[in-house]
Motif scaffolding. Structure first.
Motif, short mmCIF file in Angstrom:
data_model
loop_
_atom_site.label_atom_id
_atom_site.label_comp_id
_atom_site.label_asym_id
_atom_site.label_seq_id
_atom_site.Cartn_x
_atom_site.Cartn_y
_atom_site.Cartn_z
N ARG A 46 -23.60 -80.43 71.70
CA ARG A 46 -22.73 -80.37 73.42
C ARG A 46 -23.80 -80.54 74.40
NH1 ARG A 46 -20.51 -75.82 71.18
NH2 ARG A 46 -22.01 -74.43 72.20
N TYR A 47 -25.02 -80.22 74.45
CA TYR A 47 -25.96 -80.18 75.52
C TYR A 47 -26.34 -81.80 75.46
CZ TYR A 47 -30.30 -80.13 78.18
OH TYR A 47 -31.18 -80.66 78.99
N LEU A 48 -26.45 -82.54 74.31
CA LEU A 48 -26.92 -83.88 74.20
C LEU A 48 -25.88 -84.67 74.07
CD1 LEU A 48 -29.64 -83.40 71.44
CD2 LEU A 48 -30.13 -83.80 73.94
N GLU A 49 -24.67 -84.37 74.13
CA GLU A 49 -23.41 -85.18 74.21
C GLU A 49 -23.48 -86.11 72.73
OE1 GLU A 49 -23.08 -86.79 78.03
OE2 GLU A 49 -22.23 -84.88 78.86
N VAL A 50 -23.84 -85.85 71.74
CA VAL A 50 -23.78 -86.29 70.39
C VAL A 50 -23.07 -85.60 69.50
CG1 VAL A 50 -26.23 -87.56 71.05
CG2 VAL A 50 -25.82 -85.27 69.63
N ALA A 51 -22.57 -86.23 68.29
CA ALA A 51 -22.19 -85.74 67.39
C ALA A 51 -22.84 -84.67 66.47
CB ALA A 51 -21.53 -86.45 66.30
N GLN A 52 -22.18 -83.57 66.15
CA GLN A 52 -22.93 -82.40 65.55
C GLN A 52 -23.79 -83.13 64.15
OE1 GLN A 52 -21.01 -78.75 65.33
NE2 GLN A 52 -22.70 -77.70 63.97
N GLY A 53 -23.04 -83.86 63.68
CA GLY A 53 -23.79 -84.29 62.53
C GLY A 53 -25.22 -85.22 62.79
N LEU A 54 -25.20 -85.73 63.95
CA LEU A 54 -26.51 -86.12 64.29
C LEU A 54 -27.55 -85.43 64.49
CD1 LEU A 54 -25.36 -89.10 66.78
CD2 LEU A 54 -26.26 -89.67 64.41
N VAL A 55 -27.21 -84.26 64.84
CA VAL A 55 -28.37 -83.13 65.20
C VAL A 55 -28.79 -82.71 63.85
CG1 VAL A 55 -28.41 -80.71 66.02
CG2 VAL A 55 -27.40 -82.33 67.64
N ARG A 56 -27.57 -82.56 63.02
CA ARG A 56 -28.06 -82.18 61.53
C ARG A 56 -29.01 -83.07 60.69
NH1 ARG A 56 -25.40 -77.49 59.99
NH2 ARG A 56 -23.76 -76.55 61.14
N ASP A 57 -28.77 -84.17 61.03
CA ASP A 57 -29.55 -85.42 60.68
C ASP A 57 -31.05 -85.05 61.27
OD1 ASP A 57 -27.53 -86.81 59.35
OD2 ASP A 57 -27.18 -88.27 60.99
N ALA A 58 -31.20 -84.72 62.23
CA ALA A 58 -32.48 -84.74 62.81
C ALA A 58 -33.12 -83.20 62.33
CB ALA A 58 -32.50 -84.63 64.35
N VAL A 59 -32.22 -82.32 62.04
CA VAL A 59 -32.87 -81.02 61.35
C VAL A 59 -33.27 -81.24 59.95
CG1 VAL A 59 -31.94 -78.51 60.91
CG2 VAL A 59 -31.57 -79.62 62.93
N ARG A 60 -32.44 -81.92 59.17
CA ARG A 60 -32.85 -82.49 58.06
C ARG A 60 -34.12 -82.93 57.64
NH1 ARG A 60 -27.06 -82.69 56.94
NH2 ARG A 60 -26.88 -84.79 57.56
N TYR A 61 -34.35 -84.20 58.78
CA TYR A 61 -35.70 -84.77 58.84
C TYR A 61 -36.55 -83.67 59.17
CZ TYR A 61 -39.22 -88.08 59.92
OH TYR A 61 -40.43 -89.03 59.52
N TYR A 62 -36.36 -82.89 60.12
CA TYR A 62 -37.51 -81.91 60.59
C TYR A 62 -37.92 -81.01 59.31
CZ TYR A 62 -39.65 -78.02 63.06
OH TYR A 62 -40.57 -76.94 63.50
N ALA A 63 -36.69 -80.66 58.36
CA ALA A 63 -36.94 -79.68 57.36
C ALA A 63 -37.83 -80.42 56.19
CB ALA A 63 -35.65 -79.23 56.94
N ALA A 64 -37.76 -81.93 56.20
CA ALA A 64 -38.76 -82.50 55.24
C ALA A 64 -39.91 -83.05 55.80
CB ALA A 64 -37.91 -83.95 54.98
N PHE A 65 -40.15 -83.11 57.19
CA PHE A 65 -41.55 -83.23 57.86
C PHE A 65 -41.86 -82.56 59.00
CE2 PHE A 65 -39.52 -87.04 55.84
CZ PHE A 65 -40.67 -87.33 55.09
N PRO A 66 -41.80 -81.12 58.96
CA PRO A 66 -42.15 -80.28 60.07
C PRO A 66 -43.43 -80.71 60.76
CG PRO A 66 -42.51 -79.15 57.84
CD PRO A 66 -41.94 -80.75 57.66
N ASP A 67 -44.38 -80.71 59.79
CA ASP A 67 -45.84 -81.33 60.55
C ASP A 67 -45.76 -82.21 61.34
OD1 ASP A 67 -46.71 -79.13 59.02
OD2 ASP A 67 -47.73 -80.12 57.67
N GLU A 68 -45.02 -83.46 61.20
CA GLU A 68 -44.89 -84.35 61.97
C GLU A 68 -44.19 -84.02 63.30
OE1 GLU A 68 -42.21 -88.62 62.16
OE2 GLU A 68 -42.82 -87.85 60.18
#
Length: 95
Positions: A46-68
């Motif tokens: 809601r804050y970014l005005e993007v689809a929730q699925g896109l936020v989940r894409d970012a979270v999945r990437y973060y889960a795979a590469f947290p150090d980066e």
């Protein structure tokens, strides 16, 4: 990119960054807002005005590469601190 649909990469002066495809947002920016929203993908979307699925894409990437992503978050926090310190010095001089 096959493992992380919705994530692209851009090269910049500070190096290669993961981005949310089609949004102009870096993954570190999205994750910073997710953290500020106590892990709420819905509130972040809601804050970014993007689809929730896109936020989940970012979270999945973060889960795979947290150090980066954490490294980018730390760089940004350091830059913000430098800017705040400069602003404090300016206010002290100007009164």
């Amino acid at each position: 990119m096959d493992e992380h649909p919705g994530i692209g990469f851009v090269d910049g002066p500070a190096g290669r960054r993961a981005v949310l495809a089609g949004t102009g947002l870096d993954v570190w920016q999205v994750i910073g807002i997710v953290k500020a929203n106590r892990g709420s993908a819905a509130a972040t979307a809601r804050y970014l005005e993007v689809a929730q699925g896109l936020v989940r894409d970012a979270v999945r990437y973060y889960a795979a590469f947290p150090d980066e992503i954490d490294a980018w978050l730390e760089l940004q926090a350091a830059a913000e601190e430098r800017e705040e310190a400069a602003a404090r010095r300016e206010r002290a001089i100007l009164g």
